[in-house]
Design a protein around this motif. Structure first.
Motif, PDB file in Angstrom:
ATOM      1  N   LEU A 100     -15.464   6.149   0.676  1.00  0.00           N
ATOM      2  CA  LEU A 100     -14.124   6.280   0.113  1.00  0.00           C
ATOM      3  C   LEU A 100     -14.219   7.159  -1.130  1.00  0.00           C
ATOM      4  CD1 LEU A 100     -13.248   2.499   0.423  1.00  0.00           C
ATOM      5  CD2 LEU A 100     -12.693   4.310   2.047  1.00  0.00           C
ATOM      6  N   LYS A 106      -5.908  11.004  -0.832  1.00  0.00           N
ATOM      7  CA  LYS A 106      -5.328   9.757  -0.323  1.00  0.00           C
ATOM      8  C   LYS A 106      -5.880   8.611  -1.152  1.00  0.00           C
ATOM      9  CE  LYS A 106      -5.888  11.486   4.335  1.00  0.00           C
ATOM     10  NZ  LYS A 106      -6.720  11.356   5.502  1.00  0.00           N
ATOM     11  N   GLN A 111      -7.148   5.283   2.872  1.00  0.00           N
ATOM     12  CA  GLN A 111      -8.418   5.598   3.525  1.00  0.00           C
ATOM     13  C   GLN A 111      -8.940   4.392   4.312  1.00  0.00           C
ATOM     14  OE1 GLN A 111     -11.318   7.884   1.029  1.00  0.00           O
ATOM     15  NE2 GLN A 111      -9.661   7.767  -0.488  1.00  0.00           N
ATOM     16  N   GLU A 114      -7.030   3.853   7.516  1.00  0.00           N
ATOM     17  CA  GLU A 114      -7.374   4.768   8.608  1.00  0.00           C
ATOM     18  C   GLU A 114      -8.501   4.208   9.471  1.00  0.00           C
ATOM     19  OE1 GLU A 114      -8.175   8.463   6.605  1.00  0.00           O
ATOM     20  OE2 GLU A 114      -6.039   8.936   6.433  1.00  0.00           O
TER      21      GLU A 114
END
Length: 171
Positions: A100, A106, A111, A114
């Protein structure tokens, strides 16, 4: 249900038992985006628990270990912390790391979303709670945000402030 960061800092202030408190997704998102450690777990009805992921930290990175680790909680595990059970030999070790990044364009929350659908998770703050106490939650999916570090730091700051007050000279 908590409404803000201030309420989190005040929770369980005088107790030694830690916190286990449901919070709204807005506060959870704010805390996760701020880099708070978390764990994604499923409490099952039959005394089992499974893990979808846990944050892991390196000095230079924020990463999530995405996994499917599952097993039955034994009597010996009940007194352990959640992350101790995550890494326990009796639980599966499959998975992969997701890195991350703060500068990804984002948020951390997006993240993470997703990789894992966060919509079905109830969000909880926890600190100083054993696996047995967490297993007492109703069966379901939980995003557990570990806030024990913040609580300890705040208590230390308060204690330091109080000790400095005691050192002041009376005029």
């Amino acid at each position: 249900m908590m409404k803000g960061m201030e309420e989190m800092l005040c929770m369980d202030w005088g107790k030694e038992g830690g916190i286990l408190e449901e919070v709204g997704k807005e506060l959870a998102e704010k805390l996760i985006n701020g880099g708070m450690p978390f764990m994604l777990i499923h409490v099952e009805e039959d005394g089992e628990i499974s893990f979808d992921g846990i944050t892991e930290y390196d000095f230079s990175e924020f990463q999530m270990n995405v996994s499917y680790r599952a097993g039955t909680i034994t009597d010996g595990m009940k007194g352990l912390k959640l992350d101790d059970v995550f890494y326990h030999d009796n639980f599966g070790t499959d998975g992969y790391l997701v890195y991350l990044k703060k500068d990804a364009g984002k948020s951390f929350w997006k993240q993470i979303g997703e990789e894992i659908d966060l919509s079905g998770f109830s969000c909880y703050l926890y600190a100083e709670k054993s696996v047995e106490e967490v297993m007492g939650l109703p069966a379901g999916s939980y995003l557990m945000i570990e806030c024990g570090g913040i609580m300890r730091k705040m208590k230390e700051m308060t204690n330091r402030g109080n000790s400095h007050k005691g050192n002041r000279k009376q005029i």
